[in-house]
Design a protein around this motif. Structure first.
Motif, PDB file in Angstrom:
ATOM      1  N   UNK A 117       0.829  -1.200   0.000  1.00  0.00           N
ATOM      2  CA  UNK A 117       0.000   0.000   0.000  1.00  0.00           C
ATOM      3  C   UNK A 117       0.870   1.260   0.000  1.00  0.00           C
ATOM      4  N   UNK A 118       0.555   2.163  -0.906  1.00  0.00           N
ATOM      5  CA  UNK A 118       1.237   3.467  -0.979  1.00  0.00           C
ATOM      6  C   UNK A 118       0.419   4.534  -0.268  1.00  0.00           C
ATOM      7  N   UNK A 119      -0.862   4.595  -0.562  1.00  0.00           N
ATOM      8  CA  UNK A 119      -1.740   5.597   0.046  1.00  0.00           C
ATOM      9  C   UNK A 119      -2.457   4.959   1.234  1.00  0.00           C
ATOM     10  N   UNK A 120      -2.234   5.487   2.434  1.00  0.00           N
ATOM     11  CA  UNK A 120      -2.750   4.849   3.637  1.00  0.00           C
ATOM     12  C   UNK A 120      -4.269   4.928   3.744  1.00  0.00           C
ATOM     13  N   UNK A 121      -4.900   5.768   2.912  1.00  0.00           N
ATOM     14  CA  UNK A 121      -6.362   5.841   2.904  1.00  0.00           C
ATOM     15  C   UNK A 121      -6.978   4.865   1.904  1.00  0.00           C
ATOM     16  N   UNK A 122      -6.153   3.985   1.352  1.00  0.00           N
ATOM     17  CA  UNK A 122      -6.615   3.064   0.309  1.00  0.00           C
ATOM     18  C   UNK A 122      -7.713   2.144   0.799  1.00  0.00           C
ATOM     19  N   UNK A 123      -8.615   1.821  -0.145  1.00  0.00           N
ATOM     20  CA  UNK A 123      -9.546   0.713   0.067  1.00  0.00           C
ATOM     21  C   UNK A 123      -8.747  -0.584  -0.045  1.00  0.00           C
ATOM     22  N   UNK A 124      -9.338  -1.669   0.420  1.00  0.00           N
ATOM     23  CA  UNK A 124      -8.675  -2.964   0.291  1.00  0.00           C
ATOM     24  C   UNK A 124      -8.455  -3.286  -1.189  1.00  0.00           C
ATOM     25  N   UNK A 125      -7.240  -3.670  -1.586  1.00  0.00           N
ATOM     26  CA  UNK A 125      -6.995  -4.026  -2.985  1.00  0.00           C
ATOM     27  C   UNK A 125      -7.814  -5.249  -3.380  1.00  0.00           C
ATOM     28  N   UNK A 126      -8.288  -5.270  -4.615  1.00  0.00           N
ATOM     29  CA  UNK A 126      -9.124  -6.378  -5.079  1.00  0.00           C
ATOM     30  C   UNK A 126      -8.264  -7.527  -5.577  1.00  0.00           C
ATOM     31  N   UNK A 127      -8.932  -8.646  -5.829  1.00  0.00           N
ATOM     32  CA  UNK A 127      -8.247  -9.832  -6.330  1.00  0.00           C
ATOM     33  C   UNK A 127      -7.663  -9.598  -7.716  1.00  0.00           C
ATOM     34  N   UNK A 128      -8.164  -8.575  -8.431  1.00  0.00           N
ATOM     35  CA  UNK A 128      -7.666  -8.255  -9.779  1.00  0.00           C
ATOM     36  C   UNK A 128      -6.361  -7.478  -9.761  1.00  0.00           C
ATOM     37  N   UNK A 129      -5.884  -7.081  -8.597  1.00  0.00           N
ATOM     38  CA  UNK A 129      -4.713  -6.198  -8.512  1.00  0.00           C
ATOM     39  C   UNK A 129      -3.496  -6.719  -9.279  1.00  0.00           C
ATOM     40  N   UNK A 130      -3.093  -7.993  -9.105  1.00  0.00           N
ATOM     41  CA  UNK A 130      -1.902  -8.448  -9.867  1.00  0.00           C
ATOM     42  C   UNK A 130      -2.133  -8.526 -11.362  1.00  0.00           C
ATOM     43  N   UNK A 131      -3.406  -8.666 -11.804  1.00  0.00           N
ATOM     44  CA  UNK A 131      -3.684  -8.713 -13.244  1.00  0.00           C
ATOM     45  C   UNK A 131      -3.280  -7.399 -13.896  1.00  0.00           C
ATOM     46  N   UNK A 132      -3.471  -6.295 -13.189  1.00  0.00           N
ATOM     47  CA  UNK A 132      -3.071  -4.980 -13.689  1.00  0.00           C
ATOM     48  C   UNK A 132      -1.587  -4.722 -13.416  1.00  0.00           C
ATOM     49  N   UNK A 133      -1.138  -5.199 -12.259  1.00  0.00           N
ATOM     50  CA  UNK A 133       0.229  -4.888 -11.844  1.00  0.00           C
ATOM     51  C   UNK A 133       1.295  -5.491 -12.725  1.00  0.00           C
ATOM     52  N   UNK A 134       1.058  -6.687 -13.285  1.00  0.00           N
ATOM     53  CA  UNK A 134       2.082  -7.357 -14.086  1.00  0.00           C
ATOM     54  C   UNK A 134       2.039  -6.965 -15.558  1.00  0.00           C
TER      55      UNK A 134
END
Length: 708
Positions: A117-134
């Protein structure tokens, strides 16, 4: 900035609006997301995901670092705000590959997202996060467009995708969302690059579409163009291979007859579907639904269920198809229930077998085995869920699934998720954790209330209280303008799914029947009836006219009888019990001057309450009375000369009435509509489920009104 005309999707980009956001890539990403989510042909509510990668200042080191902003878990891109996003360090997210232990340990990666997490006000990351990250692209759209999923769910989907886009759209076969799928997307991109192909998107088998761009606008345009091309291809093939859905098998009823048939059967279906918990219903006779339900291929396709996980999660493994003629005679309720009972028993048995066959050692306990989607050929589709919003969304998702089946069958052959894969999505431990985090249902969740005369005064206060406590409310009035104003107010406060409205004249049996039909179409039935509509006439026996006497008895006594009669019939269809609360008056037991018509009519209402309670106990229908007194605020009771009549009877002026009424009570309190609403809630809110035939006085304490 070049634009083009689209036929199958909506181009909504506003250059002036985008210019205002220039320089703020996160704001542009949210703007793009909202535009994509505004067109249900692009993605369903809550489905899909969007992201942007930017360079930002690391608050710990002061150095520039890559950050990815992405829709947070459980959000909807159409209504997305910055507060609904997650922001993560890209390098940390990609470094998780070093600790990834393989697909059988997929779920443990979700907790590790929090270390990125970079922004401490973030919502919980979704299961799709690595699909975008890679994926290396600055702007990425992952959507569930019907046109693309139709190809993705086709038996020859990979080949069709390759030929349609000349290899520029990659293909990754079905895989549950997660870390491994992110790695597969990266591998697909790298393999294409090794062959000298620059991909502009990737199709996920049975699932959806990934597209991207260097800028927010580029990504938006690429997304629209790919989906447009998919839709064009499907349109060109409809009916070419064979008639759509194998051609029409039966005719639909005319619209008015469809609505009448749906209103008649909805409470029966709701009763069957509520064997575990009270469900709220939704009905649609959308042309796309009827094309499917009336077709020759219904029997072949309906049992297959849906393909896209987002669709499946909300519609269950498959729908229940009713084997009833569109114009089936539904007047014999017992006979219809006897006809439908085996179908529901068979569906529950099928679902139980599905669970027992597919469950794993750590699977959550089996959930409600009743169907969510019920198809009635020639009439339409019913969906039932814990609340109206979820039921409505299930309907929308199944229409998405129908669109997918139609497209896939037009160009190839439709394929659904294998049952084990479907089960692993439905009973995914991460989904179960989401369900466990849901807030506790409110006291009236899953219940439907019709309060007569609820566009103002006491009735509106009761409706508001019930809506606040989770009920779906059917507000009504004899005055259309007053009703429209109340409905707008309720929608503004509680949302469109919590309220419906209908004109209702309690002295007219036809009007009452239509109002209850409207309730059945809107929500599936009625659980709570509050007989509140009324008038007041204060005159001596010498001055009282026959017309006034008849009007009082028509509205107060006959109205209570007629509304209750129809309400009881609907509650018996549902077989879920219910509540009838009659708003009577202190005047039912207190004798006073200038009150022969109103007081005696109120006494009749009170005794009718007791008579109904004595009769309906076997149906688990509770019937109780609330006795208000002197509710002045926003009440119609003071119209028509009542205030003048009561003031004359007490030898005071109209202006002195509020203080007079308060002073004569033991508590010296003015009675407000909210006080009556609270009393009604006391009867229906769950704490008095074993109370019937009782009366609750809300009058500040009038000793003459005490029950003896």
């Amino acid at each position: 900035m070049a634009t083009k005309t689209f036929k199958y999707v909506s181009y909504l980009w506003d250059e002036a609006k985008a210019a205002e956001l220039a320089g703020d890539e996160v704001a542009l990403f949210i703007y793009r997301s909202n535009l994509l989510g505004a067109d249900l042909r692009l993605t369903n509510y809550g489905g899909g995901n969007t992201s942007v990668k930017i360079v930002d200042k690391d608050p710990l080191t002061g150095n520039q670092t890559d950050v990815m902003w992405i829709k947070g878990s459980g959000g909807d891109i159409g209504t997305l705000k910055k507060s609904g996003c997650a922001a993560l360090y890209v390098d940390r997210l990609r470094a998780l590959e070093n600790v990834y232990r393989g697909i059988e340990f997929e779920d443990e990666m979700v907790e590790l997202f929090n270390h990125c997490i970079f922004d401490l006000a973030s919502k919980a990351p979704s299961i799709d996060t690595p699909l975008h990250g890679f994926l290396p692209f600055a702007h990425i759209d992952h959507l569930h467009p019907d046109a693309a999923i139709a190809i993705a769910a086709a038996k020859d989907g990979k080949q069709i995708t390759e030929e349609l886009f000349n290899g520029e759209i990659g293909w990754v076969g079905w895989q549950r969302p997660g870390f491994d799928l992110g790695l597969q997307l990266r591998e697909c991109l790298e393999e294409a690059a090794a062959r000298g192909i620059k991909l502009k998107g990737i199709m996920l088998g049975s699932h959806g579409l990934f597209t991207w761009g260097d800028t927010s606008f580029d990504s938006y345009m690429n997304t629209l163009e790919v989906i447009e091309k998919c839709a064009e291809y499907l349109e060109a093939n409809y009916g070419k291979k064979a008639p759509v859905f194998g051609g029409q098998k039966i005719e639909s009823l005319p619209e008015a007859d469809r609505n009448k048939q749906a209103a008649s059967i909805a409470p029966i279906l709701r009763g069957f579907c509520s064997s575990y918990r009270n469900m709220i219903g939704h009905f649609t006779d959308d042309a796309r639904v009827l094309e499917f339900t009336n077709s020759n291929d219904l029997a072949k396709l309906a049992p297959l269920g849906t393909s896209c996980p987002d669709h499946f999660l909300r519609t269950k493994i498959s729908p229940l198809v009713l084997e009833l003629a569109p114009n089936e005679d539904l007047t014999d309720v017992a006979a219809i229930k006897a006809t439908l009972a085996p179908a529901f028993e068979a569906y529950r048995a099928m679902y139980t077998e599905y669970y027992n066959t597919c469950k794993r050692d750590n699977s959550p306990a089996m959930r409600d085995p009743n169907p969510v989607v019920i198809l009635y050929p020639g009439v339409g589709m019913f969906t039932f869920s814990k609340d109206k919003t979820t039921a409505r969304l299930a309907s929308e998702y199944y229409i998405n699934a129908v669109n997918v089946m139609k497209g896939a069958e037009a160009v190839s052959e439709y394929t659904s998720l294998p049952r084990q894969e479907a089960f692993d999505i439905e009973y995914w431990l991460l989904e179960e954790a989401k369900l466990q985090r849901m807030p506790k249902p409110k006291a009236l969740s899953g219940r439907i209330a019709l309060i007569t005369g609820s566009a103002g005064g006491i009735g509106k206060a009761i409706a508001k209280k019930f809506a606040e406590e989770g009920a779906c409310v059917v507000i009504n009035d004899i005055n259309q303008e007053r009703l429209d104003g109340a409905k707008a107010e309720f929608i503004g406060k509680f949302g469109k799914d919590a309220v419906s409205s209908t004109l209702l004249n309690v002295t007219d049996a036809a009007s009452i029947a239509l109002a209850f039909d409207d309730a059945a179409l809107a929500f599936g039935g009625v659980d709570i009836v509050v007989n509140n509509a009324g008038i007041s006439i204060s005159k001596s026996i010498a001055e009282h006219s026959i017309e006034e006497w008849d009007r009082l008895y028509d509205i107060l006594v006959k109205g209570q009888f007629l509304v209750s009669q129809v309400g009881v019939a609907m509650m018996r269809k549902q077989n879920l019990g219910g509540d009838i609360v009659n708003i009577v008056s202190k005047n039912a037991v207190v004798a006073g001057p200038n009150n022969p018509g109103y007081g005696s009519a109120k006494a009749a209402q009170a005794h009718l309450t007791r008579l109904m309670a004595a009769e309906l106990g076997g149906d688990k229908i509770r019937v109780n009375t609330v006795n208000p007194d002197a509710v002045i605020s926003d009440s119609n009771i003071w119209a028509g000369g009542w205030a003048e009549g009561r003031a004359k009877a007490y030898g005071i002026t109209v202006a002195e009435l509020p203080a007079y009424y308060a002073k004569r009570t033991l508590l010296n309190e003015i009675i407000l509509p909210d006080d009556i609403a609270n009393a009604c809630f006391a009867f229906v809110g769950g704490l008095l489920n074993k109370s019937t035939g009782n009366a609750l006085n809300v009058d500040g304490g009038v000793a003459m009104g005490f029950y003896r």
